[in-house]
Design an enzyme around this catalytic site. Structure first.
Site, short mmCIF file in Angstrom:
data_model
loop_
_atom_site.label_atom_id
_atom_site.label_comp_id
_atom_site.label_asym_id
_atom_site.label_seq_id
_atom_site.Cartn_x
_atom_site.Cartn_y
_atom_site.Cartn_z
CG ASP A 291 -8.84 -4.19 -2.52
OD1 ASP A 291 -9.97 -4.03 -2.03
OD2 ASP A 291 -8.28 -3.37 -3.25
CG HIS B 14 -2.10 0.89 1.04
ND1 HIS B 14 -2.03 2.25 1.20
CD2 HIS B 14 -3.37 0.62 0.65
CE1 HIS B 14 -3.21 2.77 0.93
NE2 HIS B 14 -4.05 1.81 0.58
#
Ligand code: CMC
Length: 428
Positions: free
Chosen positions: A364, A307
């Site tokens: 996710d 991320h």
């Protein structure tokens, strides 16, 4: 005396103001740098550039903190309703009971989509990706409400557009799915709450009485809350930049949906399940895939890992992992893909490559597993993300408009040819 930063170029020193946020994050304000020195700053991918000040969402990637309007994501995910969170993001405070009742009534009132929209929908090929349909349908809504295209709208007109968007996105999403199956479309049933109504339009059929499992409704509510905002990510920045040209809100949100679609952003949830299934069909061995992810000559990445801002853990992933376990055990679902996901997490978290780069499972990684358990098809996963993210995009757009921010227009460093003369075609 207020703090400043000094920058020295070509022997000259310029003093620039420093801006401090409410959580003590600091920025050097370079907005006057070019006027003072002739220099711009360059930061491809905006890795170190704040595009705005914002009072909506705070996150600290090092400590794994995420708060909407000051409220910790953990408390909201455990206790709030998605529409309450939507109200909080868009209007800045949690609604009072009276405000919430009115808000919900308004959302319920607008769930129906104009019947003419069906003609657009029916024209899509059965294999159309629902994100393409979503982006197009949301922009098409602006043509049904031409008054929304006027940049000088009064507050009530903006509120109406906001309520219409939040109300209609579940209907459009469920219709995109039903249409792909060539099943009869289900119209919203306004006795249901927001999440239940969406599930009804997705899974009911006209000839049977519909019952939504409360486990599924509550899991969906949680997932939508976890996705509701994430400050200046790719899609939120897109919504802001499109909106900054004074394009209407429907068009700006449609652009956000397109930005979300990519596998490096919201499309990762679909890509994660596809990756896990590929691993399963390949025999389930993980080494080969971890090696591929580490090989710089191989484009393969472990989807659902890494991320831009979280380098220790993604707080949303922590909540989702627990929710995935809960949902699967409550629904009695056994999913071998979940086992592969858990193993992969274990292997990657202990691998020096992933440790050195701070690569952890993101939101996710586990969301797709819950969506599968809820019966939502893989191609709809990113649409589910969009449903959750809508209030965040709206809040970002609203804040940008209310702050009267200028049109977004970055500069560049030109690296092309210097001036040269045109050669006529016959001489080339
Ligand atoms: N698998 C393997 N290597 C990776 C991965 C990955 N998933 N992610 C990053 N790296 C490596 C990358 O190769 C680079 O290595 P090196 O320093 O040796 O060149 C280093 O880690 C830093 O990567 P980056 O691409 O510079 O990092 P970024 O901040 O630009 O990208 C990211 C963040 C999310 C795009 C990236 O981690 C990625 O592609 N992840 C997989 C896609 C994914 O799961 N996206 C969903 C993000 S969460 C939902 C959302 O909010 O959008």
């Amino acid at each position: 005396m207020s703090e400043t930063a000094k920058i020295t170029v070509e022997g000259k020193t310029y003093e620039l103001p420093v801006t401090t946020g409410s959580e003590q994050e600091k920025a050097i304000d370079i907005s006057k740098l070019r006027a003072l020195s002739g220099y711009i700053t360059i930061d491809t991918g905006f890795k170190n550039t704040g595009s705005t000040k914002s009072a909506i969402t705070f996150l600290d990637g090092e400590k794994g903190i995420l708060r909407y309007r000051g409220y910790p994501i953990e408390q909201l995910a455990d206790n709030a309703e998605f529409l309450e969170v939507a109200y909080l993001l868009v209007y800045g405070e949690l609604p009072t009971k009276a405000e919430y009742t009115l808000f919900k009534e308004s959302i319920t009132h607008h769930t129906l989509v104009h019947e003419d929209m069906r003609q657009f929908l029916e024209a899509y090929p059965a294999k159309a990706h629902p994100m393409g349909i979503m982006a197009a349908s949301l922009c098409t809504l602006s043509t049904f409400y031409p008054e929304s295209q006027d940049p000088a709208r009064p507050t009530e007109a903006i509120d109406l557009t906001i309520h219409r968007l939040i109300a209609k996105i579940p209907t459009l999403a469920a219709w995109a799915y039903k249409n792909a199956m060539r099943h009869p479309l289900m119209y919203p049933l306004n006795k249901f709450e927001y999440c239940e109504n969406f599930l009804y339009m997705m899974f009911a059929n006209p000839s049977e009485k519909y019952y939504a499992d409360p486990v599924i409704v509550s899991a969906l509510n949680k997932l939508l809350i976890l996705h509701a905002d994430h400050e200046q990510n790719c899609s939120a920045s897109t919504v802001r930049i499109v909106g900054s040209s004074q394009a209407n809100l429907y068009a700006s949100i449609s652009a956000g949906v397109s930005a979300l679609w990519g596998p490096l952003h919201g499309g990762a949830n679909q890509a994660v399940i596809e990756m896990l299934e590929t691993i399963k069909n390949d025999g389930g061995g993980l080494d080969k895939w971890v090696q591929k992810a580490k090989d710089k000559n191989d484009p393969f990445r472990l989807m659902g890992f890494g991320h831009r801002v979280y380098k220790n853990f993604d707080p949303r992933a922590k909540i989702i992992k627990k929710a995935a376990d809960d949902v699967l055990s409550k629904l009695g679902v056994v999913d071998p893909v979940l086992d592969i996901a858990k193993e992969l997490e274990e292997v990657a978290l202990n691998d020096q490559y992933f440790i050195d780069r701070g690569l952890y499972p993101n939101v996710d990684f586990y969301s797709g597993i819950i969506y599968r358990a809820l019966g939502i098809p893989t191609e709809m996963f990113t649409v589910m993300f969009a449903l959750g993210r809508l209030p965040g995009w709206i809040a970002q757009w609203k804040e940008m408009m209310e702050d009267n921010q200028p049109i977004g227009r970055p500069r560049q460093i030109y690296t092309g040819e210097n001036e040269r003369d045109f050669t006529p075609l016959e001489k080339r």
